[in-house]
Design a protein around this motif. Sequence first.
Motif, short mmCIF file in Angstrom:
data_model
loop_
_atom_site.label_atom_id
_atom_site.label_comp_id
_atom_site.label_asym_id
_atom_site.label_seq_id
_atom_site.Cartn_x
_atom_site.Cartn_y
_atom_site.Cartn_z
N LEU A 110 7.31 8.73 -1.11
CA LEU A 110 5.89 9.04 -1.30
C LEU A 110 5.72 10.08 -2.39
N SER A 111 4.74 9.89 -3.27
CA SER A 111 4.45 10.88 -4.29
C SER A 111 3.04 10.69 -4.80
N GLY A 158 8.58 -2.37 6.06
CA GLY A 158 9.56 -2.14 7.11
C GLY A 158 10.26 -0.80 7.02
N ALA A 159 9.60 0.20 6.43
CA ALA A 159 10.20 1.53 6.29
C ALA A 159 10.54 2.11 7.65
N ASP A 160 11.68 2.82 7.72
CA ASP A 160 12.06 3.45 8.99
C ASP A 160 12.15 4.97 8.90
N ILE A 161 11.84 5.54 7.72
CA ILE A 161 11.79 6.99 7.56
C ILE A 161 10.96 7.28 6.31
N LEU A 162 10.33 8.45 6.26
CA LEU A 162 9.47 8.83 5.15
C LEU A 162 10.10 9.97 4.35
N VAL A 163 10.03 9.88 3.02
CA VAL A 163 10.50 10.96 2.15
C VAL A 163 9.38 11.27 1.16
N SER A 164 8.76 12.45 1.31
CA SER A 164 7.69 12.83 0.39
C SER A 164 8.26 13.73 -0.71
N PHE A 165 7.77 13.50 -1.93
CA PHE A 165 8.26 14.24 -3.09
C PHE A 165 7.05 14.73 -3.88
N GLY A 178 3.90 17.99 -4.27
CA GLY A 178 3.21 19.13 -3.71
C GLY A 178 2.48 18.78 -2.43
N GLY A 179 1.37 19.47 -2.19
CA GLY A 179 0.65 19.30 -0.94
C GLY A 179 0.09 17.91 -0.71
N SER A 180 -0.26 17.20 -1.78
CA SER A 180 -0.83 15.86 -1.63
C SER A 180 0.20 14.89 -1.05
N ALA A 181 1.41 14.90 -1.62
CA ALA A 181 2.47 14.01 -1.13
C ALA A 181 2.89 14.39 0.29
N VAL A 182 3.05 15.69 0.52
CA VAL A 182 3.45 16.15 1.86
C VAL A 182 2.38 15.81 2.88
N GLY A 183 1.10 16.00 2.51
CA GLY A 183 0.01 15.68 3.42
C GLY A 183 0.00 14.21 3.79
N LEU A 184 0.23 13.34 2.81
CA LEU A 184 0.28 11.90 3.11
C LEU A 184 1.45 11.60 4.03
N GLY A 185 2.60 12.23 3.77
CA GLY A 185 3.75 12.03 4.65
C GLY A 185 3.45 12.44 6.09
N LYS A 186 2.78 13.55 6.25
CA LYS A 186 2.40 14.01 7.59
C LYS A 186 1.46 13.02 8.26
N ALA A 187 0.47 12.55 7.49
CA ALA A 187 -0.51 11.62 8.05
C ALA A 187 0.15 10.33 8.51
#
Length: 364
Positions: free
Chosen positions: A42-43, A92-99, A101-110
């Motif tokens: 995610l980015s 079919g993703a089985d884990i999330l990796v955000s790369f 700032g806050g936008s990517a991390v926020g999407l990963g959290k959501a």
Amino acid sequence: MSSAPSSFEYHAKPCRVLFGRGSIQKLPEEVKRLGKVKPLLLSGPRQSDRMKPLEAVLEHASITPAGTFANATMHTPIHMTEEALKYAIDTGADILVSFGGGSAVGLGKALSVRTGLKHICVPTTYAGSEMTSVLGETVDKKKTTRSDDKILPYAVIYDVDFTMTLSPAMSATSGMNAIAHAVEALYAENTNPVTDLLAQEGIKALAESLPVIVDRPDDVEARVRALYGAWLCATCLGTVGMSLHHKLCHTFGGTLGMPHSETHTIVLPHAIAYNSPNISEAQRKLAAVLPDSDGDAIKGLNVLLEKLRVKRGLKEFGMREDDIDIIADTATGNPYWNPRPIERAPLRETIRRCWAGEEARADL
């Protein structure tokens, strides 16, 4: 000798932290530790080309990403989360990796809280969202937050190399955003001595390193110290509640779409000024770790912002004077806990000063 606090509560939240230059090499190990094989990367749009090192590290370890979603957007609008959620399910993703700032991390959290997928963060700024169990989402221009331990990422990889190309301007505002987390923690309703120590150390590290980065962006030692400070400040935000500063920033962001780190930078000294009559001890602790404060926390912040050469007024980012009352009404409608009661007249003046770009002063 200062006296020990008579009572407090401290909730240490579990999150693996891997810090240091080249630590991205440990990403495959973290994915395999959980028995996963199809990470979704995610980015934001501007970060997508910079993810090639992640892809290379994963491929070297025989891990093929499920895909890449590169449309993470500031303030985590719900429509973008729904689009990313469909993509995650389809691949079919089985884990999330955000790369990023806050936008990517926020999407990963959501996505993580909706799917139950574990979330690994690779921050490229000093924003700090990666260390909190708080998720802010925007629906119909209204940003709301919720807190749940399930939102907290599983692991964070702080690779200093990814911050080396962060521009001086973004380094300054992103770093001030981090400082804001720690400053508000000093006077939070559930503040405690552990968080206070983390906050003071984090603020000190950033206040000393950010001016160096603005002048010499390639200074590795300053970059390491800034990222260290950002981690500490983010940890503070992850252990205590939020008050007026974050309420105002969430309102500016959700209602007007103001840029995240720049807004935190502008609001911080004014939020301290508003609360000044009720946070003398917090101000003392803050002043002690700010260079050139002369014992005055507000002065110390004003001087630091001058050194960083940042914009001081929200009008420079498109806020209109007519928006002052809109923000005042919204911010008073459902206020967060705050050490000083929320009163519309002084709050409106605080907002006006943020709009105008005036220096903060404790006369409200």
